[in-house]
Design a protein around this motif. Structure first.
Motif, PDB file in Angstrom:
ATOM      1  N   GLY A 210     -10.840  32.014  -4.085  1.00 13.25           N
ATOM      2  CA  GLY A 210     -11.223  33.325  -3.588  1.00 13.25           C
ATOM      3  C   GLY A 210     -12.655  33.682  -3.951  1.00 13.25           C
ATOM      4  O   GLY A 210     -13.404  34.230  -3.136  1.00 13.25           O
ATOM      5  N   TYR A 211     -13.057  33.360  -5.170  1.00 19.09           N
ATOM      6  CA  TYR A 211     -14.436  33.605  -5.583  1.00 19.09           C
ATOM      7  C   TYR A 211     -15.406  32.661  -4.886  1.00 19.09           C
ATOM      8  O   TYR A 211     -16.480  33.063  -4.419  1.00 19.09           O
ATOM      9  CB  TYR A 211     -14.571  33.432  -7.102  1.00 19.09           C
ATOM     10  N   GLU A 212     -15.050  31.393  -4.810  1.00 19.52           N
ATOM     11  CA  GLU A 212     -15.998  30.409  -4.289  1.00 19.52           C
ATOM     12  C   GLU A 212     -16.207  30.540  -2.787  1.00 19.52           C
ATOM     13  O   GLU A 212     -17.268  30.196  -2.273  1.00 19.52           O
ATOM     14  CB  GLU A 212     -15.530  28.990  -4.646  1.00 19.52           C
ATOM     15  N   LEU A 213     -15.220  31.059  -2.057  1.00 19.65           N
ATOM     16  CA  LEU A 213     -15.425  31.301  -0.628  1.00 19.65           C
ATOM     17  C   LEU A 213     -16.555  32.298  -0.406  1.00 19.65           C
ATOM     18  O   LEU A 213     -17.175  32.320   0.661  1.00 19.65           O
ATOM     19  CB  LEU A 213     -14.131  31.824   0.011  1.00 19.65           C
ATOM     20  N   ASN A 214     -16.820  33.124  -1.410  1.00 16.69           N
ATOM     21  CA  ASN A 214     -17.937  34.058  -1.351  1.00 16.69           C
ATOM     22  C   ASN A 214     -19.158  33.544  -2.103  1.00 16.69           C
ATOM     23  O   ASN A 214     -20.121  34.289  -2.329  1.00 16.69           O
ATOM     24  CB  ASN A 214     -17.513  35.411  -1.938  1.00 16.69           C
ATOM     25  N   GLY A 215     -19.114  32.276  -2.537  1.00 12.41           N
ATOM     26  CA  GLY A 215     -20.249  31.676  -3.228  1.00 12.41           C
ATOM     27  C   GLY A 215     -20.570  32.340  -4.555  1.00 12.41           C
ATOM     28  O   GLY A 215     -21.737  32.423  -4.945  1.00 12.41           O
ATOM     29  N   MET A 216     -19.542  32.769  -5.293  1.00 11.86           N
ATOM     30  CA  MET A 216     -19.778  33.580  -6.493  1.00 11.86           C
ATOM     31  C   MET A 216     -19.638  32.826  -7.814  1.00 11.86           C
ATOM     32  O   MET A 216     -20.035  33.331  -8.859  1.00 11.86           O
ATOM     33  CB  MET A 216     -18.826  34.779  -6.493  1.00 11.86           C
ATOM     34  N   LEU A 217     -19.062  31.626  -7.800  1.00 15.55           N
ATOM     35  CA  LEU A 217     -18.819  30.911  -9.047  1.00 15.55           C
ATOM     36  C   LEU A 217     -20.041  30.118  -9.513  1.00 15.55           C
ATOM     37  O   LEU A 217     -20.731  29.488  -8.716  1.00 15.55           O
ATOM     38  CB  LEU A 217     -17.644  29.944  -8.897  1.00 15.55           C
ATOM     39  N   LYS A 218     -20.275  30.143 -10.793  1.00 12.43           N
ATOM     40  CA  LYS A 218     -21.322  29.312 -11.390  1.00 12.43           C
ATOM     41  C   LYS A 218     -20.854  27.858 -11.354  1.00 12.43           C
ATOM     42  O   LYS A 218     -19.727  27.555 -11.757  1.00 12.43           O
ATOM     43  CB  LYS A 218     -21.591  29.754 -12.828  1.00 12.43           C
TER      44      LYS A 218
END
Length: 394
Positions: A210-218
């Protein structure tokens, strides 16, 4: 209308640092490196949960089996808070206790999702295939995940907290709304004591997705919270954990001789449209309103680590020069719905001990000296939701 003083009498925390208020206070006062896992979900890093004996707070194995990890975390943290407040074994107090929970959408059944995706590649009758899965694999909660209000339901079943119950769903804003609602009800006299908090399991593929679909994870390993701007990925490093607080009116706490950590004087919140409104200005206004009567000596920041947003928050907080800032996600990761209750709990612990815990990031956080009598806790969501709590020593 009444204007009761709202106090914190119980703090239940569980995270990568351990479990319990004392364990977390000690962990934030030592200089040990945070506990991280950069291999299991490579290239992403998480702050993983340690070994937990669920039996200590969820004694029935049947109850444990029907909960996913996020529910166990929340139910466990709620038990710790009740125990810390001296309420856990008081059936009368639990039966009249209100509950406000911040929850996400629940963990999906990844095995079933994978089966559906695999069969969709080889079958042309997708409608028939989906109906088959819905009749054979469907959870009792009516879809292939879990309902948000199941956490509150399980806390009621396990800990017998059977007063009114409310669940707020949706990222950091849910934690802000949960605290705001509980405080408002007690202040107005609609409630005398309440259990409020949330939980998050970062070690689940769909949570990371869910986070990575928005490009948010380090995606290039761990780095201190305030040093992530410009690193690869989106800057967020999540953590598993739960944070629950027992709130009471001061009179109710005094009548039962409860120990008080701190008082919550106010919750200040917003949910701006960040493409149209200035985030730094909004944070400044919220912190300014919370600091209007007296400048705070500590700001416990629930900053997510997200690029842009976290830098904006730090810039806004730095304008309040009298306060020592502490970014707690650098130590435990981002706990999403539970982040605001966590920050408020750590601010309360600091006031109770009368001191600011050491910098989490020594390069970007200043040391503090002297006693502490006022603290703020913030939660500035990665995409939406802004909140500040003002706490004072009692």
């Amino acid at each position: 209308m009444q204007n009761n003083t709202v106090v914190i009498t119980g703090i239940g925390l569980i995270s990568s640092l351990g479990e319990g208020a004392d364990a977390h206070w000690q962990a934030f006062n030592d200089h040990a490196e945070p506990r991280i896992d950069s291999e299991t979900f490579k290239p992403y890093t998480v702050h993983p949960l340690g070994e937990v004996d669920w039996n200590l707070q969820i004694p029935k194995r049947g109850d444990q089996r029907q909960m996913e990890t996020w529910q166990r975390l929340g139910t466990y943290a709620a038990g710790l808070a009740l125990q810390d407040a001296g309420i856990k074994d008081d059936e009368a107090l639990c039966a009249t206790m209100d509950m406000v929970v911040a929850a996400g959408g629940g963990e999906r059944d990844v095995t079933v999702d994978t089966q559906i995706l695999a069969e969709a590649r080889v079958r042309n009758d997708l409608g028939t295939m989906l109906n088959e899965k819905l009749t054979t694999e469907l959870r009792p909660t009516l879809f292939l995940a879990q309902l948000s209000n199941l956490l509150a339901g399980n806390i009621s079943i396990v800990h017998k907290v059977t007063g009114s119950s409310r669940t707020f769903m949706g990222e950091e804003g849910a934690g802000i709304s949960a605290l705001d609602t509980a405080v408002a009800r007690i202040r107005s006299g609609q409630s005398t004591h309440a259990l409020v908090g949330g939980s998050y399991n970062s070690e689940h593929p769909d949570m990371l997705l869910g986070y990575e679909l928005n490009g948010m994870l380090k995606s290039d390993g761990w780095a201190p919270l305030w040093q992530r701007e410009g690193t690869t990925g989106g800057g967020v490093v999540t953590g598993s954990g739960g944070a629950f607080l027992v709130l009471e009116s001061a009179d109710h706490a005094a009548k039962r001789g409860a120990r008080v950590y701190a008082a919550i004087e106010g919750i200040y919140s917003a949910q701006i449209r960040r493409k149209r409104e200035d985030l730094k200005e909004t944070i400044g206004k919220l912190v300014g309103a919370a600091s209007a009567d007296k400048a705070a000596g500590l700001i416990v920041s629930g900053a997510t680590g997200a690029h842009g947003v976290t830098a904006t928050e730090k810039s806004a907080l730095d304008a309040f020069a009298s306060a020592a800032i502490r970014g707690v996600a650098g130590k435990v990761g981002h706990l999403r719905e539970a982040q605001f209750p966590l920050a408020v709990g750590l601010a309360a612990l600091s006031l109770f001990h009368g001191t600011v815990f050491p910098p989490v990031d020594a390069k970007n956080e200043k040391a503090a000296t002297g006693s502490l009598d006022t603290a703020l806790a913030t939660s500035i969501g990665a995409t939406r939701g802004e909140g500040v709590a003002r706490l004072v020593k009692v």
